[in-house]
Write a protein that holds these residues in place. Structure first.
Motif, PDB file in Angstrom:
ATOM      1  N   ALA A  58       0.817  -1.215   0.000  1.00 56.39           N
ATOM      2  CA  ALA A  58       0.000   0.000   0.000  1.00 56.39           C
ATOM      3  C   ALA A  58       0.846   1.259   0.000  1.00 56.39           C
ATOM      4  O   ALA A  58       0.414   2.319  -0.481  1.00 56.39           O
ATOM      5  CB  ALA A  58      -0.931  -0.012   1.210  1.00 56.39           C
ATOM      6  N   GLY A  59       2.067   1.174   0.520  1.00 56.03           N
ATOM      7  CA  GLY A  59       2.953   2.326   0.549  1.00 56.03           C
ATOM      8  C   GLY A  59       3.789   2.492  -0.707  1.00 56.03           C
ATOM      9  O   GLY A  59       4.623   3.402  -0.777  1.00 56.03           O
ATOM     10  N   GLY A  60       3.588   1.606  -1.670  1.00 59.95           N
ATOM     11  CA  GLY A  60       4.336   1.690  -2.918  1.00 59.95           C
ATOM     12  C   GLY A  60       5.696   1.027  -2.881  1.00 59.95           C
ATOM     13  O   GLY A  60       6.485   1.168  -3.818  1.00 59.95           O
ATOM     14  N   ASN A  61       5.985   0.282  -1.821  1.00 66.49           N
ATOM     15  CA  ASN A  61       7.267  -0.402  -1.691  1.00 66.49           C
ATOM     16  C   ASN A  61       7.183  -1.825  -2.239  1.00 66.49           C
ATOM     17  O   ASN A  61       6.118  -2.451  -2.185  1.00 66.49           O
ATOM     18  CB  ASN A  61       7.686  -0.457  -0.223  1.00 66.49           C
ATOM     19  N   PRO A  62       8.284  -2.366  -2.745  1.00 67.00           N
ATOM     20  CA  PRO A  62       8.261  -3.749  -3.252  1.00 67.00           C
ATOM     21  C   PRO A  62       7.857  -4.720  -2.146  1.00 67.00           C
ATOM     22  O   PRO A  62       8.236  -4.551  -0.987  1.00 67.00           O
ATOM     23  CB  PRO A  62       9.705  -3.994  -3.688  1.00 67.00           C
ATOM     24  N   LEU A  63       7.075  -5.716  -2.505  1.00 66.38           N
ATOM     25  CA  LEU A  63       6.662  -6.733  -1.545  1.00 66.38           C
ATOM     26  C   LEU A  63       7.863  -7.569  -1.105  1.00 66.38           C
ATOM     27  O   LEU A  63       8.789  -7.800  -1.883  1.00 66.38           O
ATOM     28  CB  LEU A  63       5.608  -7.646  -2.169  1.00 66.38           C
ATOM     29  N   GLY A  64       7.811  -8.016   0.150  1.00 63.88           N
ATOM     30  CA  GLY A  64       8.854  -8.898   0.640  1.00 63.88           C
ATOM     31  C   GLY A  64       9.853  -8.185   1.521  1.00 63.88           C
ATOM     32  O   GLY A  64       9.807  -6.958   1.685  1.00 63.88           O
ATOM     33  N   PRO A  65      10.780  -8.947   2.089  1.00 64.11           N
ATOM     34  CA  PRO A  65      11.798  -8.377   2.985  1.00 64.11           C
ATOM     35  C   PRO A  65      12.793  -7.515   2.219  1.00 64.11           C
ATOM     36  O   PRO A  65      12.900  -7.587   0.993  1.00 64.11           O
ATOM     37  CB  PRO A  65      12.462  -9.620   3.591  1.00 64.11           C
ATOM     38  N   TRP A  66      13.582  -6.744   2.957  1.00 59.42           N
ATOM     39  CA  TRP A  66      14.541  -5.821   2.350  1.00 59.42           C
ATOM     40  C   TRP A  66      15.567  -6.538   1.486  1.00 59.42           C
ATOM     41  O   TRP A  66      16.001  -6.018   0.449  1.00 59.42           O
ATOM     42  CB  TRP A  66      15.261  -5.018   3.449  1.00 59.42           C
ATOM     43  N   TRP A  67      15.944  -7.766   1.920  1.00 62.83           N
ATOM     44  CA  TRP A  67      16.992  -8.460   1.186  1.00 62.83           C
ATOM     45  C   TRP A  67      16.524  -8.924  -0.194  1.00 62.83           C
ATOM     46  O   TRP A  67      17.346  -9.188  -1.078  1.00 62.83           O
ATOM     47  CB  TRP A  67      17.533  -9.651   1.981  1.00 62.83           C
ATOM     48  N   LEU A  68      15.198  -9.000  -0.383  1.00 60.18           N
ATOM     49  CA  LEU A  68      14.691  -9.399  -1.695  1.00 60.18           C
ATOM     50  C   LEU A  68      14.971  -8.314  -2.734  1.00 60.18           C
ATOM     51  O   LEU A  68      15.291  -8.613  -3.887  1.00 60.18           O
ATOM     52  CB  LEU A  68      13.195  -9.681  -1.607  1.00 60.18           C
ATOM     53  N   VAL A  69      14.855  -7.065  -2.316  1.00 63.43           N
ATOM     54  CA  VAL A  69      15.185  -5.968  -3.225  1.00 63.43           C
ATOM     55  C   VAL A  69      16.672  -5.987  -3.552  1.00 63.43           C
ATOM     56  O   VAL A  69      17.078  -5.793  -4.709  1.00 63.43           O
ATOM     57  CB  VAL A  69      14.784  -4.614  -2.608  1.00 63.43           C
ATOM     58  N   VAL A  70      17.506  -6.234  -2.544  1.00 61.60           N
ATOM     59  CA  VAL A  70      18.950  -6.335  -2.776  1.00 61.60           C
ATOM     60  C   VAL A  70      19.253  -7.476  -3.742  1.00 61.60           C
ATOM     61  O   VAL A  70      20.062  -7.329  -4.672  1.00 61.60           O
ATOM     62  CB  VAL A  70      19.697  -6.540  -1.441  1.00 61.60           C
ATOM     63  N   ALA A  71      18.601  -8.617  -3.528  1.00 65.12           N
ATOM     64  CA  ALA A  71      18.815  -9.767  -4.417  1.00 65.12           C
ATOM     65  C   ALA A  71      18.357  -9.448  -5.838  1.00 65.12           C
ATOM     66  O   ALA A  71      19.024  -9.837  -6.818  1.00 65.12           O
ATOM     67  CB  ALA A  71      18.065 -10.984  -3.883  1.00 65.12           C
ATOM     68  N   ALA A  72      17.237  -8.733  -5.968  1.00 65.61           N
ATOM     69  CA  ALA A  72      16.739  -8.369  -7.298  1.00 65.61           C
ATOM     70  C   ALA A  72      17.716  -7.450  -8.015  1.00 65.61           C
ATOM     71  O   ALA A  72      17.931  -7.581  -9.230  1.00 65.61           O
ATOM     72  CB  ALA A  72      15.374  -7.703  -7.178  1.00 65.61           C
TER      73      ALA A  72
END
Length: 227
Positions: A58-72
């Protein structure tokens, strides 16, 4: 007469010939053609928006934990032009030092030709990047088709096909090709997850890259084979 180092064995040429047929090339290119012709229509735009927003909270952030964005971000770098150029040059150098000059030429034509083709398509279509969500990585070029998706499909599939064609075991061939396909998929999905591409950009990139890879493999498969 035996095959020299620059000439693939006959069974390798047969394998590549089966994969790189014109009907397969046409089928591979069809999604790109359909998407390019339907950009801006309600159905494609609605699907793009729905998928992109489904990957955000809802806040516009990627779903999942922070490390998932790092992995992506790590995964998406595998499809960067810098990494792909280094990989292509390494593969070309390996082929040249092995005496496989024709394979080196096909790899060079596939990758650098793909870069030129993708750049032309991007500027011809001139589609804007998604503006629904924040971009998790910096981008500079138009959106359609995704260069990460198209160039990884081209290079990984050409390299995967060449490596797989040299395997005598069908299981080994399947493993090599599956590995190449998985790498292409995860890089493309990372672009959507990071918010820098519409899903249709990635699908079009996969389609165009696969078709171009098959065209290049067809050129290789039609050389004379030796016993």
């Amino acid at each position: 007469m035996t095959a020299g180092p620059a000439m693939a064995p006959r069974h390798e040429v047969r394998v590549l010939s089966r994969w790189a047929r014109w009907p397969a090339i046409g089928i591979a290119a069809l999604p790109f053609c359909l998407l390019a012709a339907s950009l801006g229509t309600g159905m494609v735009a609605a699907l793009d928006r729905a998928i992109l927003l489904a990957l955000r909270d809802a806040g516009g952030n990627p779903l999942g934990p922070w490390w998932l964005v790092v992995a992506a971000r790590d995964v998406t770098s595998l499809g960067s032009v810098t990494v792909l150029i280094l990989l292509a040059l390494a593969a070309i150098a390996y082929c040249l030092t092995s005496g496989a000059r024709r394979e080196a030429g096909v790899i060079a034509a596939a990758f650098f030709g793909g870069v030129i083709l993708n750049t032309a398509l991007k500027h011809l279509v001139a589609r804007a990047r998604p503006d629904l969500v924040n971009h998790e990585v910096t981008v500079y070029t138009p959106s359609f088709p995704s260069a990460h998706a198209m160039l990884t499909a081209t290079l990984f599939l050409v390299l995967g096909a060449l490596a797989a064609a040299g395997q005598s075991s069908p299981l080994a061939r399947g493993f090599v090709l599956a590995t190449a396909v998985c790498a292409v998929v995860v890089v493309g999905v990372s672009r959507v997850f990071l918010g820098v591409h519409w899903p249709s950009d990635v699908l079009a990139g996969w389609s165009a890259g696969t078709a171009w890879a098959l065209v290049c493999l067809r050129l290789l498969a039609h050389r004379p084979a030796t016993a």
